[in-house]
Design an enzyme around this catalytic site. Structure first.
Site, short mmCIF file in Angstrom:
data_model
loop_
_atom_site.label_atom_id
_atom_site.label_comp_id
_atom_site.label_asym_id
_atom_site.label_seq_id
_atom_site.Cartn_x
_atom_site.Cartn_y
_atom_site.Cartn_z
CE LYS A 182 11.63 10.32 -20.62
NZ LYS A 182 12.00 9.00 -20.08
NE ARG A 215 15.84 3.94 -18.50
CZ ARG A 215 16.41 4.53 -17.45
NH1 ARG A 215 16.85 3.80 -16.43
NH2 ARG A 215 16.52 5.83 -17.40
CB THR A 259 20.40 13.99 -22.57
OG1 THR A 259 21.39 13.23 -23.29
CG2 THR A 259 19.14 13.16 -22.45
CG ASP A 268 12.31 4.87 -19.29
OD1 ASP A 268 13.38 5.40 -19.65
OD2 ASP A 268 11.76 5.10 -18.20
NE ARG A 274 8.40 3.78 -3.58
CZ ARG A 274 8.80 2.74 -4.29
NH1 ARG A 274 8.02 1.68 -4.40
NH2 ARG A 274 9.99 2.73 -4.86
CE1 TYR A 283 6.50 9.14 -4.13
CE2 TYR A 283 5.19 7.29 -4.94
CZ TYR A 283 6.42 7.86 -4.69
OH TYR A 283 7.57 7.18 -5.00
CB ALA A 321 13.88 14.81 -9.63
CD1 TRP A 322 21.38 14.15 -7.78
CD2 TRP A 322 20.25 14.57 -5.91
NE1 TRP A 322 22.31 14.40 -6.80
CE2 TRP A 322 21.65 14.67 -5.63
CE3 TRP A 322 19.35 14.79 -4.87
CZ2 TRP A 322 22.14 14.99 -4.37
CZ3 TRP A 322 19.84 15.10 -3.62
CH2 TRP A 322 21.22 15.21 -3.37
NE ARG A 323 21.26 12.13 -13.79
CZ ARG A 323 21.03 12.46 -15.04
NH1 ARG A 323 21.77 13.38 -15.64
NH2 ARG A 323 20.06 11.86 -15.73
#
Length: 330
Positions: free
Chosen positions: A101, A169, A259, A181, A42, A62, A20-22
């Site tokens: 995913k 993972r 990616t 993952d 959290r 959340y 999300a950050w990158r």
């Protein structure tokens, strides 16, 4: 939840993951049709770190995100085995969902949640973002146009070196291991190029008995006509991120298939017995593309059913692979 405006979708983010950050939040920030209204974690300090960069209100917990009346849709980048719970809670709260995913850990659960979302008039989309990069459409067109003759086989690998101890993972009940993952990437690519009627010929998984997770493995699939897919995944390798399509008269090879950075211009190689060429493809921003597709589906009724059907096919195939895989203890 109150309705979004016709030209702007108010998004909440559930979890402060690295992806999300990158990648995903920068794409949301740059999309004029998206307003990030809240980011939940959290850890309140972590949420504030994200909102300082991307905007919105920091939220601790959340569930508190789903209580907000100004959230029309949520993006869920939580660890894999937490997805199903928070997808269902988001559906019950009446918001649309873009989830990383895998959508869930099984076919029945994926089908149930997709049906539940449809029954409430909500969009539920799994973020296999690589499917939204234009390079794969170029490859499919080349194959369809006979650039390598009749398709005879497909191979793909997604591997990287070991992660630091404590990485999700490595946690069986959170990240679920390498296959859960990210092993699905080459599987989804095989479905994309060979179609949904793939049979599982066999699989070999390296299983870490101490952590009780799969660390790496190989999978062999086949179409009913005997066109095979050889797939490799793992987090105890050098980095690989590629696929190859073999035909009766040549091969297509492509690197950085899952990616690619948004500025990356893919180099597609076509090899035949007496010929080799390289095509430099346009750069594309797959994260921006998937955000755009999600926004269009929510605001303007864009059709995401083909990708949802792909999610179901993927979940069923993943289950069959897990059922037949031989585990080798390490």
């Amino acid at each position: 939840m109150s309705a979004s405006t016709p030209d702007r979708l108010r998004m909440g983010v559930m979890g402060c993951a690295d992806i999300a950050w990158r990648r995903t939040l920068p794409a949301m920030r740059d999309d004029p049709s998206v307003e990030v209204v809240a980011i939940a974690s959290r850890d309140m300090r972590r949420a504030k770190q994200f909102t300082d960069r991307f905007g919105g209100a920091p939220i601790e917990g959340y569930g508190s995100l789903l209580d907000r009346p100004d959230v029309d849709a949520v993006y869920i980048p939580l660890p894999a085995l937490l997805h199903a719970e928070w997808i269902e809670r988001s559906i019950e709260a009446g918001v649309h969902i873009l989830v990383e995913k895998p959508m869930t850990s099984g076919y029945a659960e994926t089908g149930r949640l997709l049906a539940l979302a449809r029954s409430r008039g909500l969009v539920l989309l799994e973020n296999y973002m690589f499917l939204h990069h234009s390079q794969h459409a170029t490859v499919r067109k080349l194959v369809a146009d006979g650039a390598i003759g009749e398709l005879r086989g497909f191979s793909s690998a997604f591997t990287f070196p070991p992660k630091p101890e404590g990485d999700i993972r490595y946690l069986r009940d959170v990240g679920g291991g390498a296959f859960v993952d990210f092993g699905g990437y080459p599987v989804r690519a095989a479905l994309h190029f060979l179609g949904g009627d793939l049979q599982v010929v066999g699989a070999a998984f390296r299983h870490d008995h101490k952590r009780d997770v799969v660390m790496s493995g190989d999978v062999l699939l086949s179409t009913p006509q005997g066109v095979s897919a050889q797939l490799t995944f793992g987090m105890e390798h050098s980095y690989r991120n590629s696929y190859r399509l073999a035909g009766s008269t040549g091969r297509i090879l492509l690197d950085r298939v899952f990616t690619p950075p948004e500025a990356h211009r893919p180099v597609l190689r076509i090899e035949r017995q007496d010929h080799r060429e390289e095509l430099i493809l346009p750069a594309d921003h797959q994260f921006a593309n998937v955000i755009g597709a999600f926004v269009r589906s929510v605001l303007h009724g864009g059709d995401v059913r083909p990708q949802q059907e792909g999610s179901l096919q993927q979940a069923a195939l993943i289950e069959r692979i897990q059922q037949v895989a031989l585990h080798f203890e390490i």
